[in-house]
Design a protein around this motif. Structure first.
Motif, PDB file in Angstrom:
ATOM      1  N   ARG A  11       0.826  -1.204   0.000  1.00  0.00           N
ATOM      2  CA  ARG A  11       0.000   0.000   0.000  1.00  0.00           C
ATOM      3  C   ARG A  11       0.865   1.260   0.000  1.00  0.00           C
ATOM      4  NH1 ARG A  11      -5.538   0.647   1.847  1.00  0.00           N
ATOM      5  NH2 ARG A  11      -6.057   2.863   1.948  1.00  0.00           N
ATOM      6  N   GLY A  12       2.038   1.181   0.626  1.00  0.00           N
ATOM      7  CA  GLY A  12       2.940   2.322   0.644  1.00  0.00           C
ATOM      8  C   GLY A  12       3.447   2.709  -0.725  1.00  0.00           C
ATOM      9  N   ASP A  13       3.384   1.788  -1.695  1.00  0.00           N
ATOM     10  CA  ASP A  13       3.736   2.102  -3.070  1.00  0.00           C
ATOM     11  C   ASP A  13       2.515   2.551  -3.878  1.00  0.00           C
ATOM     12  OD1 ASP A  13       6.607   1.208  -3.116  1.00  0.00           O
ATOM     13  OD2 ASP A  13       5.670  -0.687  -2.539  1.00  0.00           O
ATOM     14  N   VAL A  14       1.356   1.967  -3.561  1.00  0.00           N
ATOM     15  CA  VAL A  14       0.156   2.218  -4.352  1.00  0.00           C
ATOM     16  C   VAL A  14      -0.493   3.555  -3.995  1.00  0.00           C
ATOM     17  CG1 VAL A  14      -2.148   1.366  -4.932  1.00  0.00           C
ATOM     18  CG2 VAL A  14      -0.250  -0.249  -4.658  1.00  0.00           C
ATOM     19  N   GLU A  15      -0.708   3.802  -2.706  1.00  0.00           N
ATOM     20  CA  GLU A  15      -1.470   4.990  -2.303  1.00  0.00           C
ATOM     21  C   GLU A  15      -0.845   6.304  -2.771  1.00  0.00           C
ATOM     22  OE1 GLU A  15      -3.227   6.922   1.805  1.00  0.00           O
ATOM     23  OE2 GLU A  15      -3.408   4.763   1.471  1.00  0.00           O
ATOM     24  N   GLY A 310       7.076   1.086  10.511  1.00  0.00           N
ATOM     25  CA  GLY A 310       8.002   2.036   9.894  1.00  0.00           C
ATOM     26  C   GLY A 310       7.878   2.126   8.390  1.00  0.00           C
ATOM     27  N   GLY A 311       6.680   1.903   7.859  1.00  0.00           N
ATOM     28  CA  GLY A 311       6.472   2.164   6.440  1.00  0.00           C
ATOM     29  C   GLY A 311       6.495   3.662   6.184  1.00  0.00           C
ATOM     30  N   ALA A 312       6.833   4.049   4.955  1.00  0.00           N
ATOM     31  CA  ALA A 312       6.923   5.478   4.633  1.00  0.00           C
ATOM     32  C   ALA A 312       5.602   6.190   4.887  1.00  0.00           C
ATOM     33  CB  ALA A 312       7.349   5.645   3.175  1.00  0.00           C
ATOM     34  N   GLY A 313       4.488   5.576   4.463  1.00  0.00           N
ATOM     35  CA  GLY A 313       3.195   6.218   4.621  1.00  0.00           C
ATOM     36  C   GLY A 313       2.768   6.337   6.069  1.00  0.00           C
ATOM     37  N   THR A 314       2.948   5.278   6.845  1.00  0.00           N
ATOM     38  CA  THR A 314       2.539   5.307   8.248  1.00  0.00           C
ATOM     39  C   THR A 314       3.395   6.300   9.036  1.00  0.00           C
ATOM     40  OG1 THR A 314       1.935   2.979   8.066  1.00  0.00           O
ATOM     41  CG2 THR A 314       2.055   3.899  10.269  1.00  0.00           C
ATOM     42  N   THR A 315       4.696   6.325   8.755  1.00  0.00           N
ATOM     43  CA  THR A 315       5.577   7.269   9.440  1.00  0.00           C
ATOM     44  C   THR A 315       5.157   8.704   9.153  1.00  0.00           C
ATOM     45  OG1 THR A 315       7.419   5.699   9.257  1.00  0.00           O
ATOM     46  CG2 THR A 315       7.982   7.985   9.744  1.00  0.00           C
ATOM     47  N   THR A 316       4.849   8.984   7.892  1.00  0.00           N
ATOM     48  CA  THR A 316       4.442  10.339   7.511  1.00  0.00           C
ATOM     49  C   THR A 316       3.096  10.699   8.113  1.00  0.00           C
ATOM     50  OG1 THR A 316       5.650  10.108   5.424  1.00  0.00           O
ATOM     51  CG2 THR A 316       4.035  11.875   5.548  1.00  0.00           C
ATOM     52  N   THR A 317       2.157   9.756   8.119  1.00  0.00           N
ATOM     53  CA  THR A 317       0.834  10.023   8.684  1.00  0.00           C
ATOM     54  C   THR A 317       0.927  10.313  10.178  1.00  0.00           C
ATOM     55  OG1 THR A 317      -0.220   8.613   7.026  1.00  0.00           O
ATOM     56  CG2 THR A 317      -1.488   9.091   9.002  1.00  0.00           C
ATOM     57  N   ALA A 318       1.722   9.534  10.888  1.00  0.00           N
ATOM     58  CA  ALA A 318       1.900   9.785  12.322  1.00  0.00           C
ATOM     59  C   ALA A 318       2.581  11.123  12.560  1.00  0.00           C
ATOM     60  CB  ALA A 318       2.706   8.653  12.947  1.00  0.00           C
ATOM     61  N   ALA A 319       3.567  11.444  11.742  1.00  0.00           N
ATOM     62  CA  ALA A 319       4.255  12.726  11.903  1.00  0.00           C
ATOM     63  C   ALA A 319       3.303  13.890  11.654  1.00  0.00           C
ATOM     64  CB  ALA A 319       5.444  12.801  10.953  1.00  0.00           C
TER      65      ALA A 319
END
Length: 400
Positions: A11-15, A310-319
């Motif tokens: 999902r981190g690549d698709v979204e 620590g996926g890119a999307g989850t890290t960014t969303t939490a930040a």
């Protein structure tokens, strides 16, 4: 203007590509998108009114190759997606790929004679003298003891790409009438990759090696309401801690049990994200709640901390939510994001080892520290949300 977006990954690549598609459509482009045929991704594209052009087998069925031979077979499988991508690219003016779609997509663009761009959500594979390559990404990868110069390590990294992927990639290129490539990593990245990551979370220093286009993260807005039963749980007590691994699997041992035990020991409730790891509750106590696919942009603003892979999307969303994080990396780019969270002081990085209730309790104490909370809140205000809009304009300029 017709644009093909092609990705093969989680999902981190698709979204992020879905958000890029939205921005491109807003500029008047006609967009097609190739992605794995996972039900999650079909539903994700349907949210923005785009059909998914299925490529390859469902990503959820994929496992990381355990040997060089298996990695070579996997590359051959990725390259064989060429026919499906070529059919989708017919009549298109430009092609952008991400994830593992590059093996087929760049060859398609070359065959059709259209401009091509590659995008990555993390700089960990981009050669630069300012950082070393990831030490254990490829099966069997081991750098010689005593070699510490980053440029030398990146040269070894390039050799590993060639030895592991070159034969399968070039065999396919020859089968469709294209010339062999001498450097696999350079073929993948191109000389001007897009870096779809936030400048604070993933800084990039200009180098002579690559002309990186650092656009900022591509963030798809989510305005879906939280489910009523989750809403009721959130309103019934103090903010809980979210625990989830997103679209990844557990590779460091069980995460749910030690995480729930650690959160409880510190007096908090828990929201468990089921995800692709199928995390579950450990008992029937009413201080825990399990959710499936949910609006994390909304949820993360209402929790006390986020324990994640620590996926890119989850890290960014939490930040963006300004919430402290505890990153328990499972592989790929996740150790990079764990290190960035720790370096910025907006959370804690767990070692890439099996977590225990004790180790997670220590990490959560760091996350709950008032100084960590203050830094997380301050960082939230700096996260850019215009990355996909920037990238869409640049991609159409490339096409023109």
């Amino acid at each position: 203007m017709r644009v093909l977006l092609s990705t093969y990954g989680s999902r981190g690549d698709v979204e992020p590509l879905v958000e890029l598609a939205v921005q491109l459509c807003g500029l008047g482009a006609e967009v097609r998108m190739c992605a794995p045929p996972d039900e999650d991704f079909v539903e994700l594209l349907a949210r923005v009114g785009l059909p998914l052009i299925p490529v390859g087998r469902p990503m959820r069925t994929m496992v990381r190759p355990a040997s060089r031979a298996e990695a070579g077979r996997r590359v051959a499988e990725f390259a064989a997606q060429y026919d499906a991508v070529a059919a989708a690219a017919e009549g298109c003016d430009v092609l952008l790929a991400s994830g593992l779609a590059h093996f087929a997509s760049r060859s398609v663009a070359e065959q059709l004679g259209i401009p091509y761009a590659y995008a990555t959500c993390c700089p960990f594979l981009l050669p630069t003298p300012h950082q070393a390559p990831p030490a254990a990404l490829l099966p069997g990868q081991a750098f010689p003891a005593g070699v510490t110069d980053n440029r030398a390590l990146w040269e070894l990294n390039a050799e590993l790409f060639d030895s592991m992927h070159g034969e399968a990639l070039n065999a396919h290129r020859e089968s469709v009438g294209l010339p062999r490539v001498a450097g696999v990593r350079e073929f993948i990245l191109t000389d001007r990759p897009f870096l779809a990551a936030d400048p604070l979370l993933a800084p990039w220093r200009e180098t002579e090696e690559l002309d990186v286009v650092h656009t900022g993260a591509w963030i798809l807005p989510d305005d879906r309401p939280l489910p009523a039963d989750l809403r009721a749980f959130l309103d019934a007590g103090v903010p809980p801690v979210f625990v989830g691994l997103g679209s990844t699997r557990q590779t460091t041992g069980d995460v749910a049990r030690p995480a729930i035990e650690a959160v409880r020991a510190l007096g908090h409730r828990v929201v468990v994200g089921r995800g692709w790891a199928d995390l579950a509750l450990i008992d029937e106590r009413d201080d825990c709640f399990v959710v499936g696919e949910v609006n994390q942009q909304a949820l993360f603003t209402e929790v006390a901390a986020v324990v994640h892979h620590g996926g890119a999307g989850t890290t960014t969303t939490a930040a963006r939510a300004g919430v402290p994080q505890v990153v328990v990396p499972q592989g790929a780019d996740q150790p990079y994001w764990a290190a960035r969270v720790a370096d910025l002081g907006i959370g804690a990085a767990h070692a890439a080892t099996a977590p225990t209730a004790e180790s997670l309790t220590a990490a959560l104490r760091t996350a709950f520290d008032p100084a960590t909370r203050a830094r997380a809140a301050a960082a939230a205000a700096t996260i850019r949300t215009d990355g996909a809009a920037v990238a869409a304009k640049l991609l159409l300029e490339l096409a023109g």
